[in-house]
Design an enzyme around this catalytic site. Structure first.
Site, mmCIF file in Angstrom:
data_model
loop_
_atom_site.group_PDB
_atom_site.id
_atom_site.type_symbol
_atom_site.label_atom_id
_atom_site.label_comp_id
_atom_site.label_asym_id
_atom_site.label_seq_id
_atom_site.Cartn_x
_atom_site.Cartn_y
_atom_site.Cartn_z
ATOM 1 N N ASP A 67 0.817 -1.149 -0.081
ATOM 2 C CA ASP A 67 -0.100 -0.003 -0.141
ATOM 3 C C ASP A 67 0.856 1.226 0.024
ATOM 4 O OD1 ASP A 67 0.828 -0.307 2.465
ATOM 5 O OD2 ASP A 67 -1.167 -0.895 3.578
ATOM 6 N N ASN A 135 -7.585 -2.842 14.385
ATOM 7 C CA ASN A 135 -9.113 -3.232 14.163
ATOM 8 C C ASN A 135 -9.035 -4.263 13.118
ATOM 9 O OD1 ASN A 135 -8.138 -2.068 11.879
ATOM 10 N ND2 ASN A 135 -9.488 -0.417 11.406
ATOM 11 N N HIS A 137 -7.431 -4.642 10.283
ATOM 12 C CA HIS A 137 -7.222 -4.454 8.936
ATOM 13 C C HIS A 137 -5.908 -5.164 8.407
ATOM 14 C CE1 HIS A 137 -4.944 -0.601 9.691
ATOM 15 N NE2 HIS A 137 -4.076 -1.312 8.982
HETATM 16 C C1 GLP Z 1 -0.676 0.307 8.489
HETATM 17 C C2 GLP Z 1 -0.264 -0.468 7.294
HETATM 18 C C3 GLP Z 1 -0.487 -1.906 7.491
HETATM 19 C C4 GLP Z 1 0.152 -2.065 8.838
HETATM 20 C C5 GLP Z 1 -0.352 -1.694 9.955
HETATM 21 C C6 GLP Z 1 0.095 -2.052 11.217
HETATM 22 O O1 GLP Z 1 -2.086 0.720 8.674
HETATM 23 N N1 GLP Z 1 -0.906 0.142 6.108
HETATM 24 O O2 GLP Z 1 0.019 -2.492 6.317
HETATM 25 O O3 GLP Z 1 0.129 -3.631 8.942
HETATM 26 O O4 GLP Z 1 -0.154 -0.129 9.538
HETATM 27 O O5 GLP Z 1 1.356 -1.182 11.610
HETATM 28 P P1 GLP Z 1 2.293 -1.655 12.686
HETATM 29 O O6 GLP Z 1 3.080 -2.683 12.528
HETATM 30 O O7 GLP Z 1 3.033 -0.418 12.925
HETATM 31 O O8 GLP Z 1 1.766 -1.719 13.995
#
Ligand code: GLP
Length: 240
Positions: A67, A135, A137
């Site tokens: 992304d 959440n 995702h």
């Molecule tokens: C963002 C990214 C995701 C990632 C998520 C969690 O939203 N788009 O791909 O998995 O953050 O991030 P973190 O690993 O910093 O908790």
């Protein structure tokens, strides 16, 4: 889903590295689906250390990222393109031209999504690395994204904007939209490696593993993947 619970983040990163290294060594022409966020940083550190000490080569490896924030150019320090370059690519012998990510500044959203979909068709991934949003995702596929979705532009939820604000100087700087690979495309990877660390992921991990498979929890779709490994540290796995 195969589940590995580690005592801490360091061990999680080391285990994730074992899986990634196996992929790269067994196929020096592999396509890696890569992720941003803070969780994969330890894994990336291990990959760099291994490259420096053992010379594991990425000369023929290709990567596709999940992304990118809409509106940020690849040279913007908060863009995911910049993140990948700084935290991984520039430390390895990978060709910059073999690393792919959505163009956050593309004017024509539809054309950009089409370009990325085509690219993903042409480059089946041997492994897809994922982090997990609090959440539930995956990539930027927020709750209630159809499981059949391809690359699209999303309106980020308040929850995600708040979570990601820690990486910006002010919450108002966090982009409100992003390009993301779709769930259908994530599921097409031959293998999926999802990492989860720390307490604030515990509910999402529980719902992903034991909840019902529902678009309300995007990560729950991974229960349907034939070759998915979850590596979670003790805190993230505390509700399992
Ligand atoms: C963002 C990214 C995701 C990632 C998520 C969690 O939203 N788009 O791909 O998995 O953050 O991030 P973190 O690993 O910093 O908790």
């Amino acid at each position: 889903m195969k589940i590995i619970i580690t005592k801490d983040y360091e061990e999680l990163s080391a285990k994730a590295f074992e899986v990634m290294k196996e992929t790269v060594v067994s196929n020096p022409y592999a396509v890696l689906g890569l992720a941003t966020g803070t969780t994969p940083l330890g894994l990336y550190r291990y990959m760099i250390e291994d490259y420096n000490s053992h010379g594991t080569s990425y000369a023929h490896i290709r990567t596709v990222n999940l992304d990118e924030y809409k509106g940020l150019s690849k040279d913007h320090p908060q863009s995911y393109a910049y993140f990948m370059r700084e935290n991984l690519f520039r430390h390895l012998d990978i060709e910059a031209s073999n690393t792919y990510i959505e163009n956050g500044t593309a004017q024509d959203e539809q054309a950009e999504c089409g370009r990325y979909n085509k690219l993903l068709e042409e480059m089946p991934r041997d492994i897809q690395l994922l982090g997990l949003g609090s959440n539930g995702h995956i990539a930027f596929n927020e709750p209630n994204t159809p499981f059949g979705s391809a690359t699209h532009v999303v309106d980020l939820t308040e929850n995600t904007i708040k979570d990601n604000a820690r990486l910006f100087s002010d919450i108002s700087d966090v982009p409100k939209k992003a390009f993301t690979m779709g769930i259908k495309q994530i599921m097409r990877a031959k293998q999926i490696l999802i990492l989860a660390s720390s307490k604030n992921k515990a509910d999402a991990v529980y719902n992903m593993v034991h909840g019902k498979v529902t678009e309300e929890v995007p990560a729950s779709v991974l229960q349907l993947h034939p070759n998915c490994i979850l590596i979670a540290d003790r805190e993230a796995a505390s509700r399992l």
